[in-house]
Design a protein around this motif. Structure first.
Motif, PDB file in Angstrom:
ATOM      1  N   PRO A 315      39.095  12.101  39.487  1.00 41.45           N
ATOM      2  CA  PRO A 315      39.411  10.675  39.396  1.00 41.45           C
ATOM      3  C   PRO A 315      39.939  10.304  38.010  1.00 41.45           C
ATOM      4  O   PRO A 315      39.981  11.142  37.092  1.00 41.45           O
ATOM      5  CB  PRO A 315      38.051   9.999  39.652  1.00 41.45           C
ATOM      6  N   LEU A 316      40.314   9.056  37.848  1.00 38.98           N
ATOM      7  CA  LEU A 316      40.660   8.544  36.529  1.00 38.98           C
ATOM      8  C   LEU A 316      39.437   8.668  35.626  1.00 38.98           C
ATOM      9  O   LEU A 316      38.312   8.420  36.067  1.00 38.98           O
ATOM     10  CB  LEU A 316      41.095   7.084  36.632  1.00 38.98           C
ATOM     11  N   LEU A 317      39.649   9.045  34.373  1.00 34.58           N
ATOM     12  CA  LEU A 317      38.529   9.241  33.451  1.00 34.58           C
ATOM     13  C   LEU A 317      38.639   8.312  32.254  1.00 34.58           C
ATOM     14  O   LEU A 317      39.728   8.085  31.723  1.00 34.58           O
ATOM     15  CB  LEU A 317      38.495  10.690  32.951  1.00 34.58           C
ATOM     16  N   THR A 318      37.509   7.804  31.827  1.00 36.41           N
ATOM     17  CA  THR A 318      37.487   6.968  30.629  1.00 36.41           C
ATOM     18  C   THR A 318      36.102   6.998  30.005  1.00 36.41           C
ATOM     19  O   THR A 318      35.150   7.549  30.565  1.00 36.41           O
ATOM     20  CB  THR A 318      37.905   5.520  30.954  1.00 36.41           C
ATOM     21  N   THR A 319      35.983   6.387  28.846  1.00 35.08           N
ATOM     22  CA  THR A 319      34.723   6.215  28.141  1.00 35.08           C
ATOM     23  C   THR A 319      34.908   5.047  27.187  1.00 35.08           C
ATOM     24  O   THR A 319      36.045   4.670  26.883  1.00 35.08           O
ATOM     25  CB  THR A 319      34.318   7.488  27.367  1.00 35.08           C
ATOM     26  N   ASN A 320      33.819   4.468  26.715  1.00 33.27           N
ATOM     27  CA  ASN A 320      33.953   3.358  25.762  1.00 33.27           C
ATOM     28  C   ASN A 320      33.467   3.696  24.355  1.00 33.27           C
ATOM     29  O   ASN A 320      33.522   2.865  23.456  1.00 33.27           O
ATOM     30  CB  ASN A 320      33.215   2.109  26.264  1.00 33.27           C
ATOM     31  N   LYS A 321      33.032   4.925  24.131  1.00 33.39           N
ATOM     32  CA  LYS A 321      32.423   5.236  22.825  1.00 33.39           C
ATOM     33  C   LYS A 321      33.444   5.334  21.697  1.00 33.39           C
ATOM     34  O   LYS A 321      33.103   5.173  20.529  1.00 33.39           O
ATOM     35  CB  LYS A 321      31.570   6.495  22.940  1.00 33.39           C
ATOM     36  N   TRP A 322      34.711   5.597  22.028  1.00 32.63           N
ATOM     37  CA  TRP A 322      35.749   5.580  20.997  1.00 32.63           C
ATOM     38  C   TRP A 322      35.908   4.176  20.415  1.00 32.63           C
ATOM     39  O   TRP A 322      36.355   4.003  19.281  1.00 32.63           O
ATOM     40  CB  TRP A 322      37.090   6.055  21.571  1.00 32.63           C
ATOM     41  N   LYS A 323      35.497   3.164  21.185  1.00 31.28           N
ATOM     42  CA  LYS A 323      35.651   1.773  20.776  1.00 31.28           C
ATOM     43  C   LYS A 323      34.362   1.172  20.244  1.00 31.28           C
ATOM     44  O   LYS A 323      34.361   0.479  19.221  1.00 31.28           O
ATOM     45  CB  LYS A 323      36.154   0.936  21.962  1.00 31.28           C
ATOM     46  N   ILE A 324      33.221   1.425  20.913  1.00 28.49           N
ATOM     47  CA  ILE A 324      31.972   0.738  20.547  1.00 28.49           C
ATOM     48  C   ILE A 324      30.913   1.666  19.967  1.00 28.49           C
ATOM     49  O   ILE A 324      29.807   1.230  19.665  1.00 28.49           O
ATOM     50  CB  ILE A 324      31.374  -0.016  21.756  1.00 28.49           C
ATOM     51  N   GLY A 325      31.253   2.955  19.802  1.00 28.04           N
ATOM     52  CA  GLY A 325      30.275   3.896  19.287  1.00 28.04           C
ATOM     53  C   GLY A 325      29.245   4.269  20.337  1.00 28.04           C
ATOM     54  O   GLY A 325      29.273   3.794  21.473  1.00 28.04           O
ATOM     55  N   HIS A 326      28.336   5.146  19.944  1.00 25.14           N
ATOM     56  CA  HIS A 326      27.268   5.596  20.845  1.00 25.14           C
ATOM     57  C   HIS A 326      26.039   4.735  20.592  1.00 25.14           C
ATOM     58  O   HIS A 326      25.424   4.807  19.520  1.00 25.14           O
ATOM     59  CB  HIS A 326      26.952   7.074  20.594  1.00 25.14           C
ATOM     60  N   THR A 327      25.674   3.935  21.567  1.00 22.87           N
ATOM     61  CA  THR A 327      24.557   3.005  21.424  1.00 22.87           C
ATOM     62  C   THR A 327      23.259   3.580  22.004  1.00 22.87           C
ATOM     63  O   THR A 327      22.373   2.833  22.435  1.00 22.87           O
ATOM     64  CB  THR A 327      24.886   1.664  22.102  1.00 22.87           C
ATOM     65  N   PHE A 328      23.172   4.894  22.012  1.00 24.87           N
ATOM     66  CA  PHE A 328      21.957   5.599  22.417  1.00 24.87           C
ATOM     67  C   PHE A 328      21.390   5.100  23.748  1.00 24.87           C
ATOM     68  O   PHE A 328      22.042   5.175  24.765  1.00 24.87           O
ATOM     69  CB  PHE A 328      20.910   5.518  21.307  1.00 24.87           C
ATOM     70  N   GLY A 329      20.176   4.554  23.750  1.00 26.51           N
ATOM     71  CA  GLY A 329      19.507   4.192  24.996  1.00 26.51           C
ATOM     72  C   GLY A 329      20.180   3.104  25.794  1.00 26.51           C
ATOM     73  O   GLY A 329      19.954   2.980  26.997  1.00 26.51           O
ATOM     74  N   SER A 330      21.008   2.297  25.164  1.00 22.97           N
ATOM     75  CA  SER A 330      21.702   1.226  25.900  1.00 22.97           C
ATOM     76  C   SER A 330      23.093   1.644  26.368  1.00 22.97           C
ATOM     77  O   SER A 330      23.769   0.890  27.075  1.00 22.97           O
ATOM     78  CB  SER A 330      21.814  -0.027  25.025  1.00 22.97           C
ATOM     79  N   SER A 331      23.522   2.844  26.011  1.00 20.45           N
ATOM     80  CA  SER A 331      24.909   3.245  26.272  1.00 20.45           C
ATOM     81  C   SER A 331      25.246   3.322  27.750  1.00 20.45           C
ATOM     82  O   SER A 331      26.339   2.936  28.178  1.00 20.45           O
ATOM     83  CB  SER A 331      25.214   4.588  25.595  1.00 20.45           C
ATOM     84  N   GLY A 332      24.323   3.831  28.574  1.00 18.57           N
ATOM     85  CA  GLY A 332      24.603   3.940  30.004  1.00 18.57           C
ATOM     86  C   GLY A 332      24.838   2.591  30.658  1.00 18.57           C
ATOM     87  O   GLY A 332      25.733   2.434  31.488  1.00 18.57           O
ATOM     88  N   MET A 333      24.040   1.585  30.259  1.00 16.95           N
ATOM     89  CA  MET A 333      24.205   0.258  30.853  1.00 16.95           C
ATOM     90  C   MET A 333      25.467  -0.421  30.330  1.00 16.95           C
ATOM     91  O   MET A 333      26.121  -1.171  31.066  1.00 16.95           O
ATOM     92  CB  MET A 333      22.976  -0.603  30.571  1.00 16.95           C
TER      93      MET A 333
END
Length: 384
Positions: A315-333
């Motif tokens: 499928p199409l692939l993406t992520t948001n960590k390049w923009k907002i960083g890794h927010t650890f425990g809240s990252s999945g939500m």
């Protein structure tokens, strides 16, 4: 799953802001929100909440004497929980559960109390109750004045999606009708930064995109820490006010090969994705919001797991960590929130590094991944 799960409200705080319109607007700007900040006498790349959101947190802290001694992670959770339940039109008369977790917990407050102890051999009276993980959901419950079950936990970086799993289990067991679930993280502290640097995974990249999440050809680790929180309101079955639906959930844990890594082909993700999409045609998954932390092994192993599951029909692939960083425990939500926004707007927010084909059909179902140290993977299918 016995029935679909309706999402009737959601809210978040991150470097993108705290209002849905501004969050979506910032997602559509093709630039990173990561900047340098002086932490413990060194300039470090981080993703901080904007000044206007920090001001909101300050006003909340000053609104009640009991809130003045709380960690930012707790205040983040209180603020967004108010917004989410208002969207869902829940009131204190409703009986609902709360499960908000954190990977780090009240790390800023703990570091402050520990420093005080080292200097004076004394500890503040409130040091213990304000630094335990249990104070997350209990303070949110206090603020909302509800009487349902309260759960707080830490399962490293997959914490918030594990909260979702737990809430769904309560709903489908018939123990409650509604659950507020999510994660919160305020990790921009000297000790936390030092830990990530000691692991050799923290970004030193000062380019336009310091975190190169989903750049599968990068030669150095580029993880960047961000602060943020996100929660959703969930209810059993079809609801008139549903914003989106959870159609599938999956989870898996690997046997540890190394304290902070997962296997080369992320077997935990393979298992969690296959569980989440059970009964769903692979071709129905339009996109995947990957965990993709910006580390070499983390990004590549998850991509290999996707190849194993989807073969030639990735499928199409993406992520948001390049923009907002890794927010650890809240990252999945926060990733789930991105998926909901993309579905609502029928728009893919892409990573600058991964060359997706142009979407030819509307976005209807999106798979969201999260994993924590130790291979605690969760996968969720969300649709509208």
């Amino acid at each position: 799953m016995k029935t679909k799960i309706a999402i009737t409200g959601f809210a978040s705080i991150s470097t993108l802001g705290s209002e849905i319109d501004s969050i979506w607007k910032n997602y559509n700007q093709k630039k990173s929100c990561i900047q340098k900040k002086c932490i413990n006498h060194q300039d470090v790349l981080v993703a901080s909440i904007p000044i206007e959101v920090a001001d909101e947190i300050t006003r909340l802290r000053n609104s009640d004497n009991k809130y003045k001694n709380l960690d930012n992670s707790v205040l983040f959770a209180i603020l967004i929980s108010r917004k989410a339940v208002a969207t869902a039109k829940w009131t204190k008369a409703d009986f609902f559960g709360i499960n908000i977790g954190s990977s780090r917990g009240a790390t800023e407050l703990f570091e402050k109390h520990h420093e005080e102890f080292i200097k004076t051999d004394k500890v503040s009276t409130l040091a213990s109750p304000t630094t335990t993980l249990g104070n997350l959901s209990s303070w949110v419950s206090h603020d909302l004045q509800v009487k349902g079950p309260e759960v707080s936990h830490s399962i490293t970086c997959s914490t918030s999606l594990h909260a979702l799993l737990n809430g769904i289990a309560w709903l489908q067991a018939g123990m409650v009708d509604k659950f507020l679930v999510g994660g919160t993280e305020a990790p921009l502290t000297p000790f936390t930064i030092a830990q990530m640097q000691a692991l050799g995974i923290y970004s030193k990249n000062e380019s336009e995109f310091p975190c190169q999440a989903l750049n599968l050809s990068k030669k150095q680790n580029t993880l960047v820490i961000g602060e943020g929180a996100a929660v959703i309101c969930i209810e059993n079955g079809v609801k008139e006010n549903a914003i989106a639906y959870i159609e599938g959930i999956g989870y898996a844990t690997e046997i540890l090969e190394h304290n902070v890594s997962i296997s080369t082909e992320a077997e935990c993700f393979q298992k969690s994705m296959l569980m989440a999409i059970e009964g769903i045609n692979l071709n129905e998954i339009d996109a995947i919001v990957m965990h993709a932390p910006g580390t070499i092994k983390g990004d590549q192993s998850e991509f290999r797991a996707i190849e194993k599951v989807f073969g030639n029909n990735i499928p199409l692939l993406t992520t948001n960590k390049w923009k907002i960083g890794h927010t650890f425990g809240s990252s999945g939500m926060l990733s789930l929130e991105l998926a909901i926004l993309m579905l609502q707007n029928n728009t893919l927010i892409e990573s600058p590094f991964y060359p997706n084909k142009k979407p030819t059909t509307p976005l209807k179902k999106i798979l969201v991944n999260a994993v924590g140290f130790g291979g605690n993977a969760v996968s969720v299918v969300v649709s509208i």
